[in-house]
Motif scaffolding. Structure first.
Motif, PDB file in Angstrom:
ATOM      1  N   PRO A 201       0.837  -1.211   0.000  1.00  0.00           N
ATOM      2  CA  PRO A 201       0.000   0.000   0.000  1.00  0.00           C
ATOM      3  C   PRO A 201       0.870   1.258   0.000  1.00  0.00           C
ATOM      4  O   PRO A 201       2.006   1.262   0.467  1.00  0.00           O
ATOM      5  CB  PRO A 201      -0.792  -0.121   1.304  1.00  0.00           C
ATOM      6  N   VAL A 202       0.294   2.321  -0.537  1.00  0.00           N
ATOM      7  CA  VAL A 202       0.961   3.631  -0.531  1.00  0.00           C
ATOM      8  C   VAL A 202       0.644   4.303   0.793  1.00  0.00           C
ATOM      9  O   VAL A 202      -0.511   4.639   1.079  1.00  0.00           O
ATOM     10  CB  VAL A 202       0.486   4.506  -1.711  1.00  0.00           C
ATOM     11  N   SER A 203       1.659   4.485   1.608  1.00  0.00           N
ATOM     12  CA  SER A 203       1.436   5.097   2.922  1.00  0.00           C
ATOM     13  C   SER A 203       1.457   6.614   2.865  1.00  0.00           C
ATOM     14  O   SER A 203       0.796   7.284   3.664  1.00  0.00           O
ATOM     15  CB  SER A 203       2.498   4.611   3.913  1.00  0.00           C
TER      16      SER A 203
ATOM     17  N   GLU B 208      -2.928   7.637  -1.445  1.00  0.00           N
ATOM     18  CA  GLU B 208      -2.611   7.028  -0.153  1.00  0.00           C
ATOM     19  C   GLU B 208      -3.668   5.985   0.213  1.00  0.00           C
ATOM     20  O   GLU B 208      -4.870   6.222   0.067  1.00  0.00           O
ATOM     21  CB  GLU B 208      -2.566   8.094   0.952  1.00  0.00           C
ATOM     22  N   GLY B 209      -3.187   4.845   0.646  1.00  0.00           N
ATOM     23  CA  GLY B 209      -4.085   3.755   1.030  1.00  0.00           C
ATOM     24  C   GLY B 209      -4.325   2.766  -0.092  1.00  0.00           C
ATOM     25  O   GLY B 209      -4.756   1.641   0.160  1.00  0.00           O
ATOM     26  N   GLY B 210      -4.057   3.173  -1.334  1.00  0.00           N
ATOM     27  CA  GLY B 210      -4.228   2.283  -2.463  1.00  0.00           C
ATOM     28  C   GLY B 210      -2.957   1.518  -2.754  1.00  0.00           C
ATOM     29  O   GLY B 210      -1.903   1.768  -2.166  1.00  0.00           O
ATOM     30  N   PRO B 211      -3.015   0.529  -3.656  1.00  0.00           N
ATOM     31  CA  PRO B 211      -1.833  -0.272  -3.975  1.00  0.00           C
ATOM     32  C   PRO B 211      -0.822   0.516  -4.793  1.00  0.00           C
ATOM     33  O   PRO B 211      -1.184   1.377  -5.602  1.00  0.00           O
ATOM     34  CB  PRO B 211      -2.414  -1.433  -4.782  1.00  0.00           C
ATOM     35  N   ALA B 212       0.456   0.232  -4.598  1.00  0.00           N
ATOM     36  CA  ALA B 212       1.532   0.871  -5.360  1.00  0.00           C
ATOM     37  C   ALA B 212       1.706   0.133  -6.684  1.00  0.00           C
ATOM     38  O   ALA B 212       2.734  -0.517  -6.938  1.00  0.00           O
ATOM     39  CB  ALA B 212       2.825   0.868  -4.548  1.00  0.00           C
TER      40      ALA B 212
ATOM     41  N   ASP C 274       4.524   0.846   7.037  1.00  0.00           N
ATOM     42  CA  ASP C 274       3.166   0.467   6.673  1.00  0.00           C
ATOM     43  C   ASP C 274       2.946   0.456   5.164  1.00  0.00           C
ATOM     44  O   ASP C 274       1.837   0.659   4.685  1.00  0.00           O
ATOM     45  CB  ASP C 274       2.158   1.417   7.333  1.00  0.00           C
ATOM     46  N   GLY C 275       4.007   0.246   4.391  1.00  0.00           N
ATOM     47  CA  GLY C 275       3.884   0.184   2.936  1.00  0.00           C
ATOM     48  C   GLY C 275       5.063   0.859   2.266  1.00  0.00           C
ATOM     49  O   GLY C 275       6.218   0.587   2.615  1.00  0.00           O
TER      50      GLY C 275
END
Length: 426
Positions: A27-29, A52-56, A86-87
């Motif tokens: 995840p993109v922190s 933020e919060g979505g996949p990288a 956290d990512g």
């Protein structure tokens, strides 16, 4: 029934595979921006396809980097992934171009026509990718007493307030001396023409994903007034006039900017209408269509093509709707070589880097086109041809500045012409 179950099963399988693949990306922190000393962070952020919060997602990150580059404001854009507890943290680093550029303007051709003046470009105004341009120019011709002076302002505000809406405003003043001949007496008359024009337009990107690409629709409203003052010779050859017109346009753009070359295509159509019910002196209808493509080739070469079609019914101030000739249309022919209410134009350019640098290129080009009196007179077999070569120097540290020099031979006119400018030919 069995077919429906099979389709449902395949759909669920595909959704599961997508979910599994996306789960493999951390995840993109956080997203951090660096190098944007002028450009506001929100201008960059709204072009991103990751959040933020979505996949990288590597493809979404690559597309986001190119979308920011396509703004034309930066020499280079890089997105790095930094591991976090956290990512990952995405660090977007941009190399900004210079945004304030005063430019002298000087043009001349072998026919004795010349122009000089100055242009001030304020790109990325307020750090919001707003474009404001002022132009002051004087035009004349050797051995001709007539001249012209103009002052204009163009303003563009893309993605107003972070939305998908754009705003365009144009205002201009022009004063020129006009020589005419009385059709009945054959006597010449000299007039001064004072013209003022303004236009305001609004458009909207239809792409729901944020990036400034895809389909765009828009509409605009324009007003132009002309006043004639008799100076000498035959009087009463002109009357004051006014044009009020509304227009609409639609285009598709998938052109990507790589600094020293472009890749992709764009096409679209525009329609403008003037009528007494709007306040215009006369009825007129004008339609324009275009298609452009930019194709990278081996060895750093590029093949650029443009097709333009113009059709009109009626006229503005009794003048033909279209002209061909000059450095921006049919090279090898003087400006205004042909005019009429229907136009065809095709431009083909081959660009090749010179001296081992992609910012300086040699160009070979072919221009083919013609203008016809009326739409019913269009004859695709009756075309004029211009051939030539030129040079392009992309000043990559400024926004949209390309020094251009072209040398062309008009096959049908059997004449040579040279052109210069500070922008691309198309």
């Amino acid at each position: 029934m069995r077919s429906d179950w099979l389709k449902t099963g395949l759909g669920l399988t595909l959704l599961l595979l997508v979910a599994v693949c996306r789960a493999d990306y951390p995840p993109v922190s956080a997203i951090v921006f660096e190098g944007n000393e002028v450009t506001k962070e929100r201008v960059l952020r709204r072009e991103l396809l990751v959040h933020e919060g979505g996949p990288a997602d590597p493809q979404a990150i690559a597309d986001s980097r190119q979308a920011i580059m396509d703004l034309g404001l930066f020499r280079a854009v890089r997105i790095d992934q930094i591991p976090a507890d956290d990512g990952v943290t995405l660090v977007v680093t941009v190399d900004e171009k210079h945004y304030i550029l005063p430019l002298p303007r000087l043009e001349a051709d072998p026919d004795g026509d010349y122009a000089y003046g100055a242009e001030l470009r304020l790109d990325n105004l307020a750090g919001l990718n707003q474009r404001l341009r002022f132009l002051v120019e004087y035009e004349g011709a050797t051995g001709d007493d007539s001249d012209a002076r103009q002052l204009s302002m163009d303003y563009r505000y893309p993605r107003v307030g972070g939305s998908r809406n754009n705003l365009d405003v144009h205002a201009g003043l022009r004063q020129e001396e006009l020589e005419q001949t009385d059709d009945l007496t054959g006597l010449p008359g000299l007039y001064r023409v004072d013209a003022e024009a303004c236009r305001i337009g609004s458009s909207r990107w239809l792409n729901p994903y944020g990036i400034s690409q895809g389909w765009l629709v828009g509409a605009d409203l324009g007003l132009e007034r002309r006043e004639y003052r008799h100076l000498a010779g035959a009087p009463g050859l002109n009357e004051d006039g006014q044009v009020v017109e509304v227009g609409g346009r639609i285009l598709f753009s998938s052109v990507h900017d790589f600094g020293t070359y472009r890749d992709g295509q764009e096409y679209g159509a525009g329609l403008s209408v003037g009528a007494p019910v709007l306040g215009s002196d006369e009825d007129h209808l004008r339609t324009e269509l275009f298609w452009r493509t930019y194709s990278p080739l081996g060895g750093g070469g590029n093949l650029n093509q443009q097709l333009r079609i113009g059709l009109a019914n009626g006229s503005r101030f009794g003048e033909p709707a279209f002209q061909l000739g000059g450095g921006q249309s049919l090279r090898g022919y003087p400006s205004g070589y042909a005019d009429g209410n229907a136009s065809l134009l095709f431009n083909l350019e081959y660009h090749r880097p010179l001296f081992g640098t992609r910012s300086f290129k040699g160009v070979l080009f072919v221009d083919v086109g013609n203008v016809y009196d009326e739409v019913g007179d269009v004859d695709p077999t009756d075309l004029k041809t211009g051939l030539g070569f030129g040079f392009r120097w992309d000043l990559v540290w400024f926004v949209d500045v390309t020094l251009r020099a072209d040398f062309a031979y008009g096959v049908d006119a059997e004449d040579y012409h040279s052109y210069g400018g500070t922008d691309r030919s198309f």
